[in-house]
Enzyme design. Structure first.
Site, PDB file in Angstrom:
ATOM      1  CD  GLU A 155      -0.713  -0.942   3.527  1.00 29.86           C
ATOM      2  OE1 GLU A 155      -0.912  -1.928   3.387  1.00 29.86           O
ATOM      3  OE2 GLU A 155      -0.823  -0.320   4.578  1.00 29.86           O
ATOM      4  CD  GLU A 207      -2.776  -3.799  -0.930  1.00 25.26           C
ATOM      5  OE1 GLU A 207      -2.474  -2.817  -0.089  1.00 25.26           O
ATOM      6  OE2 GLU A 207      -2.789  -4.928  -0.886  1.00 25.26           O
TER       7      GLU A 207
HETATM    8 ZN    ZN Z   1      -4.139  -4.247   4.131  1.00 21.44          ZN
END
Ligand code: ZN
Length: 413
Positions: A335, A369
């Protein structure tokens, strides 16, 4: 504005990451009698990182990388050592430079005038005027460096901490790692470099205050071969040619963020781009022969960004978002802010050849994400004990987003 000026000044005086240090510049010899001054696994709060200037050269042709990091720090409490994180790095040089006059921090407590002047004078005397070589101790058990000095640092002052270092590419997709792929036309594999720092692997890429709550801004320079491109959290400012056919990319200073969200990629990928309703550029990067499989992920990402901005009523704070398909990687997705990496099979989708389940998988993972761009990146848990907060929200929101994205799919939420 200030960060831009500091960045340009640093760019003018910086030593390129690949520049070799002379033997007499190495100061890692540690007196055997000195003991590590900190026994806790968490970092002390006496130092606050403000701005990292990180130059890194991942040498694709070797198994190692070199780097140089300058960290602007503020001293919160008087201290005679700096503790920060480092793992599997070789520190070649560590220096400290005083930057500020006595801070107004003393005025905040409203002491009587004479006390304030006395403290300010003491602080002025202690302020480091010239770059000071620091003694370096390492604790492998706690993945920490202790940087020791003879002149104590004074609360309220700002300093520039500089470290030159080298490290090896990670074998475990944690830290800076290499991945390879083959095109149908090539016999030899092609190599890319990517990063994965969550939860605590930024310290394997550069010495840093590697705790989620110790946020700072980051200005990156990535050195690469001319046949490659590089990507990072923020848009690229400009590129400069250097020796040996290398080029270095300078990136815009990031928003304030945790060290685990720093990311960069070096590759020779193709790109597929579009814009959200608000004009944020969203791009999917993949190997040239796979770029026609990125359309679904791109369309989903753009629509999910619009859904989240509408849902949260908070604009995505970066000017761009890149999604990158990485081959042979363990994590299905990361992320990192503005530069989200995915396992190749988790991002690509072939129309007519793959099932609706595959499409759902791409949608859910992308939604997960991208939810972290707000839940985790913008609002962050204080420490990793509370990681469930961001993961819980992202796991919930991935279903909410897909229900908005494809109402006829009957996704349970
Ligand atoms: Zn996650």
């Amino acid at each position: 504005m200030l960060s831009t000026i500091l960045y340009l000044l640093w760019a003018l005086i910086t030593v390129r990451a690949d520049q070799k240090l002379q033997p007499d510049e190495v100061n890692t010899v540690t007196p055997p009698e000195e003991t590590f001054p900190w026994s806790q696994p968490r970092l002390p709060t006496s130092i606050k990182p403000e701005h990292y200037f990180l130059s890194v050269h991942p040498d694709v042709g070797s198994d190692s990388f070199t780097g140089q990091v300058r960290i602007l720090i503020t001293v919160v409490n008087d201290t005679s050592f700096i503790i920060l994180n480092s793992k599997d790095l070789v520190i070649q040089e560590a220096t400290l430079l005083g930057l500020s006059v006595p801070s107004l921090i003393y005025q905040e407590a409203r002491p009587v005038q004479s006390q304030m002047l006395h403290r300010a004078n003491v602080a002025q005397e202690k302020l480091v005027k010239q770059p000071m070589a620091l003694r370096v101790l390492e604790s492998e058990a706690t993945e920490q460096l202790a940087l020791l000095m003879d002149t104590p640092l004074v609360a309220g002052h700002k300093y520039q901490l500089s470290l030159s270092y080298s490290g090896k590419f990670s074998d475990s997709n944690s830290g800076i790692y290499k991945a390879s792929y083959r095109t149908p036309a090539d016999a030899a594999p092609r190599t890319i470099v990517a990063t994965h720092f969550e939860p605590s692997a930024a310290r394997k890429a550069f010495p840093c205050f590697d705790e989620p709550s110790m946020k700072a801004v980051f200005s990156l320079v990535v050195v690469r071969r001319s046949e490659h491109i590089s990507l990072s959290n923020m848009p690229k400012l400009h590129t400069e040619a250097i020796e040996d056919g290398l080029e270095q990319d300078y990136y815009q200073t990031s928003v304030r963020m945790s060290s685990y969200l720093v990311a960069f990629v070096i590759c020779d990928y193709a790109v597929n781009s579009a814009e959200t309703k608000r004009g944020v550029k969203v791009s999917v990067f993949a190997a040239n022969h796979l770029i026609n499989q990125t359309h679904y992920a791109l369309q989903s990402a753009v629509e999910i960004m619009d859904i989240y901005e509408q849902l949260f009523q908070i604009a995505y704070p970066l000017p761009k978002l890149d999604l990158v398909a990485v081959p042979d990687v363990e994590a299905v997705g990361t992320e990192s802010w503005g530069l989200v990496t995915f396992r190749e099979a988790s991002l690509l989708y072939q129309e007519q050849r793959e099932s609706r389940r595959s499409r759902l998988r791409v949608s859910l993972l992308t939604a997960h994400e991208l939810a972290h761009q707000w839940f985790g990146n913008l609002v962050t848990m204080h420490c990793w004990r509370d990681v469930w907060l961001k993961e819980g929200f992202a796991s919930y929101l991935e279903h909410i987003a897909v229900r908005h994205l494809k109402p006829d799919w009957c996704v349970v939420s």
